[in-house]
Design a protein around this motif. Structure first.
Motif, PDB file in Angstrom:
ATOM      1  N   ARG A 118       0.828  -1.211   0.000  1.00  0.00           N
ATOM      2  CA  ARG A 118       0.000   0.000   0.000  1.00  0.00           C
ATOM      3  C   ARG A 118       0.856   1.252   0.000  1.00  0.00           C
ATOM      4  NH1 ARG A 118      -4.566  -2.403   4.141  1.00  0.00           N
ATOM      5  NH2 ARG A 118      -5.880  -3.330   2.519  1.00  0.00           N
ATOM      6  N   LEU A 119       1.975   1.225   0.717  1.00  0.00           N
ATOM      7  CA  LEU A 119       2.889   2.367   0.698  1.00  0.00           C
ATOM      8  C   LEU A 119       3.492   2.566  -0.686  1.00  0.00           C
ATOM      9  CD1 LEU A 119       4.773   1.893   4.101  1.00  0.00           C
ATOM     10  CD2 LEU A 119       3.340   3.840   3.475  1.00  0.00           C
ATOM     11  N   ARG A 120       3.805   1.456  -1.354  1.00  0.00           N
ATOM     12  CA  ARG A 120       4.397   1.547  -2.694  1.00  0.00           C
ATOM     13  C   ARG A 120       3.383   1.935  -3.750  1.00  0.00           C
ATOM     14  NH1 ARG A 120       8.804  -3.310  -3.670  1.00  0.00           N
ATOM     15  NH2 ARG A 120      10.418  -2.446  -2.320  1.00  0.00           N
ATOM     16  N   GLY A 121       2.142   1.533  -3.532  1.00  0.00           N
ATOM     17  CA  GLY A 121       1.100   1.867  -4.498  1.00  0.00           C
ATOM     18  C   GLY A 121       1.080   0.982  -5.725  1.00  0.00           C
ATOM     19  N   GLU A 122       1.869  -0.067  -5.743  1.00  0.00           N
ATOM     20  CA  GLU A 122       1.866  -0.999  -6.881  1.00  0.00           C
ATOM     21  C   GLU A 122       2.336  -2.366  -6.409  1.00  0.00           C
ATOM     22  OE1 GLU A 122       4.557  -2.458  -8.659  1.00  0.00           O
ATOM     23  OE2 GLU A 122       6.101  -1.670  -7.318  1.00  0.00           O
ATOM     24  N   PHE A 123       1.887  -3.409  -7.133  1.00  0.00           N
ATOM     25  CA  PHE A 123       2.288  -4.774  -6.777  1.00  0.00           C
ATOM     26  C   PHE A 123       2.020  -5.681  -7.973  1.00  0.00           C
ATOM     27  CE2 PHE A 123      -2.165  -4.431  -5.853  1.00  0.00           C
ATOM     28  CZ  PHE A 123      -2.715  -5.660  -6.192  1.00  0.00           C
ATOM     29  N   GLY A 124       2.577  -6.891  -7.883  1.00  0.00           N
ATOM     30  CA  GLY A 124       2.297  -7.892  -8.912  1.00  0.00           C
ATOM     31  C   GLY A 124       2.934  -7.623 -10.253  1.00  0.00           C
ATOM     32  N   SER A 125       4.089  -6.978 -10.266  1.00  0.00           N
ATOM     33  CA  SER A 125       4.745  -6.687 -11.536  1.00  0.00           C
ATOM     34  C   SER A 125       5.325  -7.950 -12.165  1.00  0.00           C
ATOM     35  CB  SER A 125       5.876  -5.671 -11.324  1.00  0.00           C
ATOM     36  OG  SER A 125       6.924  -6.254 -10.569  1.00  0.00           O
ATOM     37  N   ASP A 126       5.573  -7.892 -13.468  1.00  0.00           N
ATOM     38  CA  ASP A 126       6.204  -9.019 -14.154  1.00  0.00           C
ATOM     39  C   ASP A 126       7.598  -9.290 -13.576  1.00  0.00           C
ATOM     40  OD1 ASP A 126       4.020  -9.330 -15.787  1.00  0.00           O
ATOM     41  OD2 ASP A 126       4.880  -8.205 -17.468  1.00  0.00           O
ATOM     42  N   ALA A 127       8.333  -8.221 -13.255  1.00  0.00           N
ATOM     43  CA  ALA A 127       9.684  -8.387 -12.709  1.00  0.00           C
ATOM     44  C   ALA A 127       9.647  -9.123 -11.379  1.00  0.00           C
ATOM     45  CB  ALA A 127      10.353  -7.023 -12.542  1.00  0.00           C
ATOM     46  N   ASP A 128       8.658  -8.798 -10.564  1.00  0.00           N
ATOM     47  CA  ASP A 128       8.528  -9.467  -9.263  1.00  0.00           C
ATOM     48  C   ASP A 128       8.207 -10.949  -9.442  1.00  0.00           C
ATOM     49  OD1 ASP A 128       8.186  -9.442  -6.288  1.00  0.00           O
ATOM     50  OD2 ASP A 128       6.109  -9.905  -6.825  1.00  0.00           O
ATOM     51  N   GLN A 129       7.302 -11.254 -10.354  1.00  0.00           N
ATOM     52  CA  GLN A 129       6.964 -12.660 -10.598  1.00  0.00           C
ATOM     53  C   GLN A 129       8.158 -13.412 -11.173  1.00  0.00           C
ATOM     54  OE1 GLN A 129       4.461 -14.295  -9.616  1.00  0.00           O
ATOM     55  NE2 GLN A 129       4.586 -16.209 -10.756  1.00  0.00           N
ATOM     56  N   GLN A 130       8.910 -12.776 -12.060  1.00  0.00           N
ATOM     57  CA  GLN A 130      10.092 -13.426 -12.628  1.00  0.00           C
ATOM     58  C   GLN A 130      11.139 -13.709 -11.557  1.00  0.00           C
ATOM     59  OE1 GLN A 130      10.753 -14.686 -15.683  1.00  0.00           O
ATOM     60  NE2 GLN A 130       8.567 -14.310 -16.045  1.00  0.00           N
ATOM     61  N   ALA A 131      11.254 -12.832 -10.571  1.00  0.00           N
ATOM     62  CA  ALA A 131      12.206 -13.064  -9.480  1.00  0.00           C
ATOM     63  C   ALA A 131      11.842 -14.342  -8.736  1.00  0.00           C
ATOM     64  CB  ALA A 131      12.214 -11.870  -8.526  1.00  0.00           C
TER      65      ALA A 131
END
Length: 220
Positions: free
Chosen positions: A177-190
């Motif tokens: 919530r602090l970041r305001g974004e989640f679930g990016s492709d880069a995060d899933q690839q990690a």
């Protein structure tokens, strides 16, 4: 002297006062002029000056001392303390996750069974599908990491992970919530790279990737 030209007047007056403090007109600890002086300088009435001072006091810049006046308490806006405390808690949680999960990933790479590897792959796919709701995404993420910890075949690490999950869940939701974004492709690839290293029984790489990923979550 700059004048207030737009509404809301109190907010504009507060901004002008803050600009003058930042510029060094009033050093830290110094006393501000009275309302009768500041009002004409800012082009507003005394009540607007009082409201502007209240705003800056609430942000930690000014301090009002009964009977003494208004003093400069900070040279810029102090960050919201509730946000500061949330960030401290998030970083503490991430440090604990590193302590638990980096070792668990290395052990999982050495010890997984076929059923456990299938469970990790399934959890990764579920995590990939949960990218629209923060809480559902965090729950899917926790399920992925728990499947990895289970594959470590270390019951103490599993107990630590499970007992820690409620606090970890709250911290991760706060973080996203602090970041305001989640679930990016880069995060899933990690996460998929960690999975691939586990599947290859490459504990050293899996551990390094897990540490690298968790460190990207820190708020500092």
């Amino acid at each position: 002297m700059a004048q207030v030209i737009r509404t809301p007047l109190a907010e504009q007056a507060a901004d002008l006062l803050l600009d003058r403090i930042r510029a060094g007109e009033w050093p830290l600890g110094s006393k501000l002029p009275g309302e009768n002086t500041l009002g004409p300088q800012l082009g507003v009435g005394r009540s607007t000056v009082r409201e502007a001072i209240r705003r800056l006091a609430g942000q930690g810049v000014l301090s009002t001392r009964q009977g003494a006046g208004v003093f400069v308490a900070a040279l810029d806006i102090v960050e919201d303390w509730s946000a500061v405390l949330r960030k401290v808690d998030i970083d503490s949680v991430i440090e604990a996750r590193i302590a638990i999960e980096v070792e668990a990933v290395a052990l999982a790479a050495e010890r997984w069974t076929a059923a456990e590897l299938r469970a990790i792959r399934h959890a990764a796919a579920t995590r990939d599908a949960q990218r629209t709701d923060i809480e559902a995404h965090v729950d899917a993420d926790i399920a992925f990491h728990r499947a990895v910890v289970v594959a470590s075949h270390n019951p103490i690490l599993v107990d630590l992970f499970d007992s820690f999950t409620p606090r970890s869940r709250r911290a991760m939701i706060d973080l996203l919530r602090l970041r305001g974004e989640f679930g990016s492709d880069a995060d899933q690839q990690a996460h998929l790279r960690i999975l691939d290293a586990i599947a290859d029984r490459d504990g050293r790489t899996a551990s390094a990737l897990a540490r690298e990923h968790l460190l990207t979550l820190t708020t500092g």
